[in-house]
Design a protein around this motif. Structure first.
Motif, PDB file in Angstrom:
ATOM      1  N   ILE A  23     -53.503 162.519 -18.959  1.00  0.00           N
ATOM      2  CA  ILE A  23     -54.687 161.663 -19.024  1.00  0.00           C
ATOM      3  C   ILE A  23     -54.247 160.249 -19.417  1.00  0.00           C
ATOM      4  O   ILE A  23     -54.661 159.270 -18.817  1.00  0.00           O
ATOM      5  CB  ILE A  23     -55.726 162.214 -20.021  1.00  0.00           C
ATOM      6  CG1 ILE A  23     -56.207 163.605 -19.583  1.00  0.00           C
ATOM      7  CG2 ILE A  23     -56.892 161.241 -20.176  1.00  0.00           C
ATOM      8  CD1 ILE A  23     -57.030 164.336 -20.623  1.00  0.00           C
ATOM      9  N   LEU A  24     -53.409 160.165 -20.426  1.00  0.00           N
ATOM     10  CA  LEU A  24     -52.788 158.917 -20.826  1.00  0.00           C
ATOM     11  C   LEU A  24     -51.666 159.173 -21.808  1.00  0.00           C
ATOM     12  O   LEU A  24     -51.513 160.263 -22.320  1.00  0.00           O
ATOM     13  CB  LEU A  24     -53.763 157.892 -21.411  1.00  0.00           C
ATOM     14  CG  LEU A  24     -55.001 158.194 -22.153  1.00  0.00           C
ATOM     15  CD1 LEU A  24     -54.929 158.296 -23.633  1.00  0.00           C
ATOM     16  CD2 LEU A  24     -55.865 156.959 -21.896  1.00  0.00           C
ATOM     17  N   SER A  25     -50.873 158.135 -22.019  1.00  0.00           N
ATOM     18  CA  SER A  25     -49.775 158.174 -22.987  1.00  0.00           C
ATOM     19  C   SER A  25     -50.032 157.074 -24.001  1.00  0.00           C
ATOM     20  O   SER A  25     -50.214 155.909 -23.621  1.00  0.00           O
ATOM     21  CB  SER A  25     -48.433 157.944 -22.298  1.00  0.00           C
ATOM     22  OG  SER A  25     -48.157 158.977 -21.375  1.00  0.00           O
ATOM     23  N   VAL A  26     -50.056 157.453 -25.257  1.00  0.00           N
ATOM     24  CA  VAL A  26     -50.410 156.490 -26.302  1.00  0.00           C
ATOM     25  C   VAL A  26     -49.459 156.583 -27.490  1.00  0.00           C
ATOM     26  O   VAL A  26     -48.874 157.631 -27.749  1.00  0.00           O
ATOM     27  CB  VAL A  26     -51.861 156.694 -26.812  1.00  0.00           C
ATOM     28  CG1 VAL A  26     -52.866 156.571 -25.701  1.00  0.00           C
ATOM     29  CG2 VAL A  26     -52.020 158.022 -27.514  1.00  0.00           C
ATOM     30  N   GLU A  27     -49.334 155.486 -28.176  1.00  0.00           N
ATOM     31  CA  GLU A  27     -48.737 155.487 -29.505  1.00  0.00           C
ATOM     32  C   GLU A  27     -49.891 155.336 -30.472  1.00  0.00           C
ATOM     33  O   GLU A  27     -50.658 154.367 -30.386  1.00  0.00           O
ATOM     34  CB  GLU A  27     -47.760 154.321 -29.690  1.00  0.00           C
ATOM     35  CG  GLU A  27     -46.448 154.512 -28.993  1.00  0.00           C
ATOM     36  CD  GLU A  27     -45.448 153.395 -29.274  1.00  0.00           C
ATOM     37  OE1 GLU A  27     -45.859 152.308 -29.758  1.00  0.00           O
ATOM     38  OE2 GLU A  27     -44.266 153.600 -29.010  1.00  0.00           O
ATOM     39  N   CYS A  28     -50.042 156.310 -31.357  1.00  0.00           N
ATOM     40  CA  CYS A  28     -51.122 156.270 -32.342  1.00  0.00           C
ATOM     41  C   CYS A  28     -50.562 155.796 -33.673  1.00  0.00           C
ATOM     42  O   CYS A  28     -49.540 156.312 -34.143  1.00  0.00           O
ATOM     43  CB  CYS A  28     -51.756 157.652 -32.485  1.00  0.00           C
ATOM     44  SG  CYS A  28     -53.160 157.650 -33.644  1.00  0.00           S
ATOM     45  N   LEU A  29     -51.248 154.850 -34.265  1.00  0.00           N
ATOM     46  CA  LEU A  29     -50.831 154.323 -35.562  1.00  0.00           C
ATOM     47  C   LEU A  29     -51.811 154.683 -36.673  1.00  0.00           C
ATOM     48  O   LEU A  29     -51.784 154.098 -37.750  1.00  0.00           O
ATOM     49  CB  LEU A  29     -50.666 152.801 -35.482  1.00  0.00           C
ATOM     50  CG  LEU A  29     -49.398 152.398 -34.737  1.00  0.00           C
ATOM     51  CD1 LEU A  29     -49.710 151.893 -33.362  1.00  0.00           C
ATOM     52  CD2 LEU A  29     -48.592 151.418 -35.540  1.00  0.00           C
ATOM     53  N   CYS A  30     -52.684 155.681 -36.437  1.00  0.00           N
ATOM     54  CA  CYS A  30     -53.668 156.034 -37.466  1.00  0.00           C
ATOM     55  C   CYS A  30     -52.972 156.580 -38.714  1.00  0.00           C
ATOM     56  O   CYS A  30     -51.863 157.110 -38.659  1.00  0.00           O
ATOM     57  CB  CYS A  30     -54.693 157.027 -36.931  1.00  0.00           C
ATOM     58  SG  CYS A  30     -54.151 158.747 -36.848  1.00  0.00           S
ATOM     59  N   SER A  31     -53.649 156.431 -39.824  1.00  0.00           N
ATOM     60  CA  SER A  31     -53.072 156.880 -41.097  1.00  0.00           C
ATOM     61  C   SER A  31     -52.842 158.393 -41.102  1.00  0.00           C
ATOM     62  O   SER A  31     -51.887 158.866 -41.713  1.00  0.00           O
ATOM     63  CB  SER A  31     -53.963 156.449 -42.264  1.00  0.00           C
ATOM     64  OG  SER A  31     -55.262 156.996 -42.121  1.00  0.00           O
TER      65      SER A  31
END
Length: 180
Positions: A23-31
């Motif tokens: 669906i997509l490729s993401v870098e997540c920076l959530c805590s």
């Protein structure tokens, strides 16, 4: 549709098969991703999943396009809180983080560390950048929104519609990660 890809844990006892395009490729920076990544880094033999920017790379797939083809008996869940609807699944044979499951959702976030060198799908965006650690300067190679965007949610909804609005359950993960 892309041919199936087999992804495995560090020792090879657990393997996941993904079919089609993500669906997509993401870098997540959530805590939460940073907190979970810090916890996983304390497990014996575990490779880090959080990079120097505080980001965790996720490749987002429809649940109906992901299967465990080997080693389900090694998969255990870890939740940041007892009532969390989000669980991160680890292969206990070698402490490799495998995926993040929004249990009420129709998608899985497979950790980018599972892809062999040179095969990781290209990054579409970074998300939840409001939680970027102090002093980190993010590159401007992809969008860096503070939270999830409308287009992020639209891609999830389009994938869900293509699934007939089903929410498959991941029932092969048995038990919690015992960290004692």
């Amino acid at each position: 549709m892309a041919s199936p890809t087999e992804l495995s844990c560090t020792c090879g006892k657990v393997a996941m098969r993904v079919e089609g395009a993500p669906i997509l490729s993401v870098e997540c920076l959530c805590s939460d991703c940073q907190k979970a990544g810090a916890f996983f880094a304390t497990l014996p033999g575990a490779e880090p999943i959080v990079d120097e920017k505080g980001a965790t790379f996720h490749v987002v797939y429809r649940k109906d396009r992901v299967r465990c083809v080997r080693g389900a008996e090694f998969l255990r869940e870890h939740r940041l809180t007892a009532d969390s609807k989000t669980r991160r699944v680890v292969a206990t044979c070698c402490n490799t983080p495998i995926f993040l499951d929004f249990t009420d959702g129709h998608w899985l976030d497979l950790f980018g560390t599972l892809w062999p060198e040179g095969t990781l799908p290209p990054l579409d965006l970074r998300t939840m950048t409001r939680d970027t650690p102090p002093g980190v300067q993010l590159p401007d190679d992809v969008p860096n929104p503070k939270t999830h965007t409308l287009s992020f949610y639209a891609k999830l909804v389009i994938a869900w519609a293509a699934m007939g609005f089903r929410v498959p359950k991941i029932d092969y993960v048995k038990g919690s990660l015992d960290v004692r």
